[in-house]
Motif scaffolding. Structure first.
Motif, PDB file in Angstrom:
ATOM      1  N   ASP A  40       0.895  -1.160   0.000  1.00 12.20           N
ATOM      2  CA  ASP A  40       0.000   0.000   0.000  1.00 12.20           C
ATOM      3  C   ASP A  40       0.931   1.206   0.000  1.00 12.20           C
ATOM      4  O   ASP A  40       1.528   1.542   1.024  1.00 12.20           O
ATOM      5  N   VAL A  41       1.093   1.840  -1.156  1.00 12.99           N
ATOM      6  CA  VAL A  41       2.143   2.849  -1.303  1.00 12.99           C
ATOM      7  C   VAL A  41       1.901   4.108  -0.479  1.00 12.99           C
ATOM      8  O   VAL A  41       2.829   4.907  -0.315  1.00 12.99           O
ATOM      9  N   ASP A  42       0.718   4.278   0.080  1.00  8.88           N
ATOM     10  CA  ASP A  42       0.508   5.425   0.970  1.00  8.88           C
ATOM     11  C   ASP A  42       1.548   5.430   2.085  1.00  8.88           C
ATOM     12  O   ASP A  42       1.975   6.487   2.542  1.00  8.88           O
ATOM     13  N   TRP A  43       1.949   4.265   2.534  1.00  8.87           N
ATOM     14  CA  TRP A  43       2.894   4.169   3.644  1.00  8.87           C
ATOM     15  C   TRP A  43       4.342   4.279   3.189  1.00  8.87           C
ATOM     16  O   TRP A  43       5.246   4.307   4.020  1.00  8.87           O
ATOM     17  N   ILE A  82      -0.024  -3.995  -5.733  1.00 13.28           N
ATOM     18  CA  ILE A  82       0.143  -2.648  -5.202  1.00 13.28           C
ATOM     19  C   ILE A  82      -1.180  -1.901  -5.218  1.00 13.28           C
ATOM     20  O   ILE A  82      -1.927  -1.980  -6.187  1.00 13.28           O
ATOM     21  N   ALA A  83      -1.439  -1.125  -4.169  1.00 11.08           N
ATOM     22  CA  ALA A  83      -2.570  -0.198  -4.129  1.00 11.08           C
ATOM     23  C   ALA A  83      -1.999   1.205  -4.062  1.00 11.08           C
ATOM     24  O   ALA A  83      -1.120   1.485  -3.241  1.00 11.08           O
ATOM     25  N   GLY A  84      -2.475   2.067  -4.946  1.00  6.95           N
ATOM     26  CA  GLY A  84      -1.987   3.438  -4.967  1.00  6.95           C
ATOM     27  C   GLY A  84      -2.632   4.231  -6.085  1.00  6.95           C
ATOM     28  O   GLY A  84      -3.718   3.891  -6.546  1.00  6.95           O
ATOM     29  N   ILE A  85      -1.926   5.252  -6.503  1.00  2.00           N
ATOM     30  CA  ILE A  85      -2.448   6.111  -7.566  1.00  2.00           C
ATOM     31  C   ILE A  85      -1.376   6.278  -8.639  1.00  2.00           C
ATOM     32  O   ILE A  85      -0.269   6.713  -8.349  1.00  2.00           O
ATOM     33  N   ILE A  86      -1.736   5.886  -9.842  1.00  3.59           N
ATOM     34  CA  ILE A  86      -0.922   6.134 -11.024  1.00  3.59           C
ATOM     35  C   ILE A  86      -1.686   7.155 -11.851  1.00  3.59           C
ATOM     36  O   ILE A  86      -2.761   6.856 -12.368  1.00  3.59           O
ATOM     37  N   GLU A  87      -1.134   8.354 -11.956  1.00  3.48           N
ATOM     38  CA  GLU A  87      -1.801   9.401 -12.729  1.00  3.48           C
ATOM     39  C   GLU A  87      -1.372   9.427 -14.187  1.00  3.48           C
ATOM     40  O   GLU A  87      -2.139   9.854 -15.044  1.00  3.48           O
ATOM     41  N   THR A  88      -0.141   9.005 -14.462  1.00  2.95           N
ATOM     42  CA  THR A  88       0.399   9.117 -15.815  1.00  2.95           C
ATOM     43  C   THR A  88       1.134   7.840 -16.203  1.00  2.95           C
ATOM     44  O   THR A  88       1.484   7.027 -15.345  1.00  2.95           O
ATOM     45  N   VAL A  89       1.396   7.713 -17.490  1.00  2.00           N
ATOM     46  CA  VAL A  89       2.192   6.594 -17.976  1.00  2.00           C
ATOM     47  C   VAL A  89       3.579   6.653 -17.350  1.00  2.00           C
ATOM     48  O   VAL A  89       4.171   5.616 -17.026  1.00  2.00           O
ATOM     49  N   ARG A  90       4.091   7.853 -17.148  1.00  5.99           N
ATOM     50  CA  ARG A  90       5.398   8.016 -16.496  1.00  5.99           C
ATOM     51  C   ARG A  90       5.387   7.428 -15.086  1.00  5.99           C
ATOM     52  O   ARG A  90       6.341   6.777 -14.658  1.00  5.99           O
ATOM     53  N   ASP A  91       4.286   7.642 -14.353  1.00  2.88           N
ATOM     54  CA  ASP A  91       4.154   7.049 -13.017  1.00  2.88           C
ATOM     55  C   ASP A  91       4.185   5.519 -13.113  1.00  2.88           C
ATOM     56  O   ASP A  91       4.854   4.853 -12.320  1.00  2.88           O
ATOM     57  N   GLN A  92       3.456   4.980 -14.066  1.00  2.00           N
ATOM     58  CA  GLN A  92       3.428   3.523 -14.235  1.00  2.00           C
ATOM     59  C   GLN A  92       4.820   2.997 -14.541  1.00  2.00           C
ATOM     60  O   GLN A  92       5.260   2.005 -13.958  1.00  2.00           O
TER      61      GLN A  92
END
Length: 185
Positions: A40-43, A82-92
């Motif tokens: 959980d990437v929040d942590w 993984i749980a989190g937020i990917i906003e862009t292809v760059r993030d992925q």
């Protein structure tokens, strides 16, 4: 299915159920006796103060994910979930580079009403500032992710249980992996 060649990323705005689904996807992998590691990437980025050249703690998060993933891999190959937020292809791509695997992105959605209810249940009255921050950002992030974010699978979580969503994610992921491995033969 070969562990460690692909991973799952549960993506979505605040209050869509990513963390709840994460636990249940792990349960599905355990029931199928498939090796996995949950994140959980929040942590992995929640620290203060942030570095002046890393205001979103993106670099810190990436370094933390990489370090924990390396520790998990010492026990053998496994599938990162993984749980989190990917906003862009760059993030992925950043996550894929940290983990060294291709990610299957499941984009979870929820209506503003359901997300608000879930967020209100998550934060007690003593954490109103955190609640308000998430409530103010849910809809804009949700709309942005729907339009711009990467998604291999979209699941509306409004009227289903986290267990059901986890089953859908697990079945879609494993069937894609089997199809990819069948094509390699």
């Amino acid at each position: 299915m070969t562990a460690g060649r692909s991973g799952i990323f549960l993506n979505g705005s605040y209050g869509v159920g990513k963390t709840s689904v994460l636990d249940h996807v792990g349960d599905r992998f355990a029931e199928a006796e498939l090796p996995f590691a949950l994140f959980d990437v929040d942590w992995f980025h929640r620290s203060w103060p942030v570095a002046p050249d890393d205001p979103g703690n993106v670099r810190v998060e990436a370094e933390n994910v990489r370090a924990v993933w390396n520790n998990y891999q010492r026990s053998g190959p496994r599938t990162p979930i993984i749980a989190g937020i990917i906003e862009t292809v760059r993030d992925q791509k950043r996550y894929e580079e940290c983990l060294g695997v291709k990610l299957f992105v499941a984009h979870l959605t929820a209506s503003p009403q359901v997300a608000t209810e879930r967020l209100r249940g998550r934060y007690p009255s003593t954490r109103n500032e955190a609640l308000n921050w998430h409530l103010e950002r849910h809809q804009a992030l949700s709309e942005y992710l729907q339009a711009e974010g990467p998604h291999g699978l979209i699941i509306d979580t409004d009227d289903v249980t986290p267990e059901h969503v986890a089953s859908v994610v697990f079945e879609q992921f494993t069937s894609r992996i089997h199809a990819e491995h069948g094509a390699e033969c």
